[in-house]
Design an enzyme around this catalytic site. Structure first.
Site, PDB file in Angstrom:
ATOM      1  N   SER A   1      -2.219   3.836   2.818  1.00 31.46           N
ATOM      2  CA  SER A   1      -2.271   4.178   1.400  1.00 31.46           C
ATOM      3  C   SER A   1      -3.594   3.683   0.841  1.00 31.46           C
ATOM      4  O   SER A   1      -4.063   2.597   1.211  1.00 31.46           O
ATOM      5  CB  SER A   1      -1.111   3.498   0.650  1.00 31.46           C
ATOM      6  OG  SER A   1      -1.357   3.532  -0.751  1.00 31.46           O
TER       7      SER A   1
ATOM      8  N   HIS B   1      -4.695  11.091   4.928  1.00 35.94           N
ATOM      9  CA  HIS B   1      -5.312  12.281   4.331  1.00 35.94           C
ATOM     10  C   HIS B   1      -5.918  13.173   5.421  1.00 35.94           C
ATOM     11  O   HIS B   1      -5.797  14.399   5.387  1.00 35.94           O
ATOM     12  CB  HIS B   1      -6.450  11.880   3.388  1.00 35.94           C
ATOM     13  CG  HIS B   1      -6.049  11.019   2.228  1.00 35.94           C
ATOM     14  ND1 HIS B   1      -6.482   9.723   2.079  1.00 35.94           N
ATOM     15  CD2 HIS B   1      -5.278  11.275   1.148  1.00 35.94           C
ATOM     16  CE1 HIS B   1      -6.001   9.213   0.961  1.00 35.94           C
ATOM     17  NE2 HIS B   1      -5.259  10.125   0.369  1.00 35.94           N
TER      18      HIS B   1
END
Ligand code: AMP
Length: 289
Positions: free
Chosen positions: A185, A37
């Site tokens: 993840s 991210h």
């Protein structure tokens, strides 16, 4: 960095930025941030005047038996991480603000959602396209940043902005991996130690396929077989799919002649992991990423 918790306040800010001619970059996420991210936020920071990161676990993209309730959440940790890479505004709305009582409008991208995760997770991309459209309307970004980790999501959103003439540039960024190759993840926290050790087979299988491709292999069955064999060597892995698809339409192909994506989804217990590799043939040369 400021955290905005209502759609109303975010809308007002975005209107003001537009009037001032500010270039806004949006990074949509479901939070529980990691370096994947943050790589998107860093790219946005280089391109844009204002970086907005949204954190919203979007209920409409989860199936009835999926992990919406269990999905990991930690807003204060996310705030610290986002601020550390220069995010200017964190937009963290409540579900009932995004989907008030009586909500009934959805965005359905056809064709490209018929394959891979679209086929395995009915309604998933309808939820994704809907929430991303809403975020685009609320934040009004010039550019929006997504990870190639969710390769089909990128293809679906590119189709959506083209078809609906949305004035947003979709920017796809490379997959960020752990040292052993496992793609980062938020769902990796669900894995037991043994599952986490074995999860390396996804990237190892794809890496072996890349080697074959570099040696000249273009045939789908041969490329898929090497991935399937490597993943099959992990006792806890259950393959959901291993597919070679066209890079734009996501439809299965027999041979690579242009841009293709080799994509995998694998269960470890109830945890479903995905990974992929882009393989591209351009006349005499070939590329992979
Ligand atoms: P999520 O919070 O899982 O919905 O992901 C938000 C965005 O981060 C999506 O565009 C993802 O593709 C991207 N992303 C997630 N994991 C990674 C990763 N390992 N590398 C690069 N981007 C990622």
């Amino acid at each position: 960095m400021k955290t905005i918790e209502t759609v109303g306040e975010m809308t007002e800010l975005a209107k003001a930025w537009r009037k001032e001619g500010k270039q806004v970059g949006l990074v949509p996420t479901m939070g529980y941030l990691h370096q994947g991210h943050l790589s998107l936020a860093k790219a946005a920071k280089l391109d844009c005047d204002i970086v907005v990161m949204s954190i919203f676990v979007n209920p409409t993209q989860f199936g009835p038996n999926e992990d919406y309730e269990a999905y990991p959440r930690d807003l204060s940790h996310d705030q610290a991480l986002a601020e550390s890479v220069g995010v200017d505004y964190l937009f963290a709305p409540q579900p009932n603000d995004m989907y008030p009582k009586g909500y009934s409008t959805f965005v359905n991208v056809e064709g490209v959602t018929d394959h891979l995760c679209g086929a395995k997770r009915p309604g998933h991309f309808r939820g994704v396209a809907t929430v991303v459209s809403k975020l685009f309307h609320i934040v009004q970004p010039e550019k929006a940043y997504f990870g190639q980790k969710d390769g089909q999501q990128v293809a679906v959103l590119r189709r959506m902005v083209r078809d609906l003439n949305m004035p947003v540039e979709i920017i796809a960024r490379p997959i960020v991996r752990e040292g052993d190759g496992v793609a980062l993840s938020s769902r990796n926290v669900y894995l037991t130690d043994q599952q986490r050790q074995q999860a390396v087979v996804l990237s190892q299988g794809l890496a072996q396929a890349r080697e074959l491709f570099i040696q000249g292999e273009r045939d789908s069955e041969a490329l898929k077989k090497v991935v399937t064999d490597v993943i099959g060597s992990a006792s806890l892995a259950k393959i959901d799919y291993v597919e070679l698809v066209d890079g734009d339409t996501m439809a299965s192909i027999d041979r690579i002649t242009g841009k293709a994506m080799l994509a995998v989804a694998v269960y470890f217990g109830n945890t479903r992991l995905i990974d992929n590799l882009i393989l591209e043939v351009e006349s005499e040369s070939c590329f992979c990423s």
